[in-house]
Design a protein around this motif. Structure first.
Motif, PDB file in Angstrom:
ATOM      1  N   ILE A   7      12.988   4.344  -2.625  1.00 36.28           N
ATOM      2  CA  ILE A   7      12.805   5.567  -1.322  1.00 36.28           C
ATOM      3  C   ILE A   7      11.272   6.033  -1.165  1.00 36.28           C
ATOM      4  O   ILE A   7      10.557   5.522  -2.252  1.00 36.28           O
ATOM      5  N   ALA A   8      11.236   6.288  -0.131  1.00 40.44           N
ATOM      6  CA  ALA A   8       9.766   6.665   0.008  1.00 40.44           C
ATOM      7  C   ALA A   8       9.154   7.652  -0.764  1.00 40.44           C
ATOM      8  O   ALA A   8      10.023   8.583  -1.163  1.00 40.44           O
ATOM      9  N   CYS A   9       7.920   7.888  -1.181  1.00 41.48           N
ATOM     10  CA  CYS A   9       7.471   8.717  -2.104  1.00 41.48           C
ATOM     11  C   CYS A   9       6.080   9.138  -1.364  1.00 41.48           C
ATOM     12  O   CYS A   9       5.272   8.345  -1.189  1.00 41.48           O
ATOM     13  N   PRO A  10       5.903  10.617  -1.550  1.00 38.40           N
ATOM     14  CA  PRO A  10       4.561  11.276  -1.104  1.00 38.40           C
ATOM     15  C   PRO A  10       3.615  10.652  -2.081  1.00 38.40           C
ATOM     16  O   PRO A  10       3.661  10.570  -3.208  1.00 38.40           O
ATOM     17  N   GLU A  11       2.363  10.406  -1.337  1.00 35.75           N
ATOM     18  CA  GLU A  11       1.267   9.780  -1.842  1.00 35.75           C
ATOM     19  C   GLU A  11       0.635  11.042  -2.777  1.00 35.75           C
ATOM     20  O   GLU A  11      -0.848  11.159  -2.315  1.00 35.75           O
ATOM     21  N   THR A  12       0.896  12.138  -3.200  1.00 31.87           N
ATOM     22  CA  THR A  12       0.222  13.248  -3.462  1.00 31.87           C
ATOM     23  C   THR A  12      -0.492  13.300  -4.977  1.00 31.87           C
ATOM     24  O   THR A  12      -1.290  13.956  -5.213  1.00 31.87           O
ATOM     25  N   GLY A  30       0.800  -1.287  -0.160  1.00 37.73           N
ATOM     26  CA  GLY A  30       0.079  -0.038   0.037  1.00 37.73           C
ATOM     27  C   GLY A  30       0.889   1.298  -0.074  1.00 37.73           C
ATOM     28  O   GLY A  30       0.185   2.248  -0.229  1.00 37.73           O
ATOM     29  N   GLN A  31       2.135   0.959   0.153  1.00 41.68           N
ATOM     30  CA  GLN A  31       3.098   2.382   0.389  1.00 41.68           C
ATOM     31  C   GLN A  31       3.483   2.750  -1.149  1.00 41.68           C
ATOM     32  O   GLN A  31       3.807   1.643  -2.028  1.00 41.68           O
ATOM     33  N   VAL A  32       3.571   3.918  -1.404  1.00 39.21           N
ATOM     34  CA  VAL A  32       4.168   4.538  -2.695  1.00 39.21           C
ATOM     35  C   VAL A  32       5.684   4.641  -2.637  1.00 39.21           C
ATOM     36  O   VAL A  32       6.010   5.295  -1.466  1.00 39.21           O
ATOM     37  N   VAL A  33       6.327   4.318  -3.372  1.00 35.85           N
ATOM     38  CA  VAL A  33       7.787   4.228  -3.538  1.00 35.85           C
ATOM     39  C   VAL A  33       8.436   4.887  -4.771  1.00 35.85           C
ATOM     40  O   VAL A  33       7.707   5.048  -5.901  1.00 35.85           O
ATOM     41  N   ARG A  91       7.602   5.595 -10.025  1.00 28.21           N
ATOM     42  CA  ARG A  91       7.075   5.353  -8.954  1.00 28.21           C
ATOM     43  C   ARG A  91       6.292   3.966  -8.918  1.00 28.21           C
ATOM     44  O   ARG A  91       5.885   3.519 -10.138  1.00 28.21           O
ATOM     45  N   GLY A  92       6.191   3.644  -7.978  1.00 28.56           N
ATOM     46  CA  GLY A  92       5.505   2.228  -7.856  1.00 28.56           C
ATOM     47  C   GLY A  92       4.689   2.089  -6.377  1.00 28.56           C
ATOM     48  O   GLY A  92       4.707   2.915  -5.486  1.00 28.56           O
TER      49      GLY A  92
END
Length: 106
Positions: A74-79, A12-15, A23-24
């Motif tokens: 790397i973590a990516c904001p889910e904007t 469920g996390q966007v990276v 993005r994935g």
């Protein structure tokens, strides 16, 4: 004695891929590499550790999935909206926009 690894990311996390920039959305996690040695040699250019977590990822704006080592993410904001044909099959649709809360648990 085997050392237990803790995954940095969760389904469920966007990276974002640190080298290729796409993005994935994570839909599954393996505690360590679980593909064949042949796959690793052909597909994994950077030859990351097999002993760390690896992630199954929906690629934003594409129709394919990918398998990526934790050290390449790397973590990516889910904007932004996320677009993948399998999204609705793997996650519940919600008006809140909170992807991490949409995971279907069987």
């Amino acid at each position: 004695m085997l050392k237990t690894q803790t995954a940095r990311f969760a389904p469920g996390q966007v990276v974002r891929h640190s080298k290729f920039g796409y993005r994935g959305l994570i839909f599954d996690v393996d505690a360590s590499f679980s593909q064949s040695p042949e796959w690793y040699e052909v597909m994994s250019e950077m030859h990351p550790s097999k002993d760390r977590p690896w992630y199954h990822i929906l690629v934003d704006g594409e129709k394919h999935t990918t398998y990526v080592a934790e050290e390449s993410l790397i973590a990516c904001p889910e904007t932004e909206e996320f677009d993948h044909p399998l999204l609705e099959h793997l996650f519940k649709c919600s008006d809140s926009g909170d992807i991490s809360s949409r995971l279907i648990v069987n």
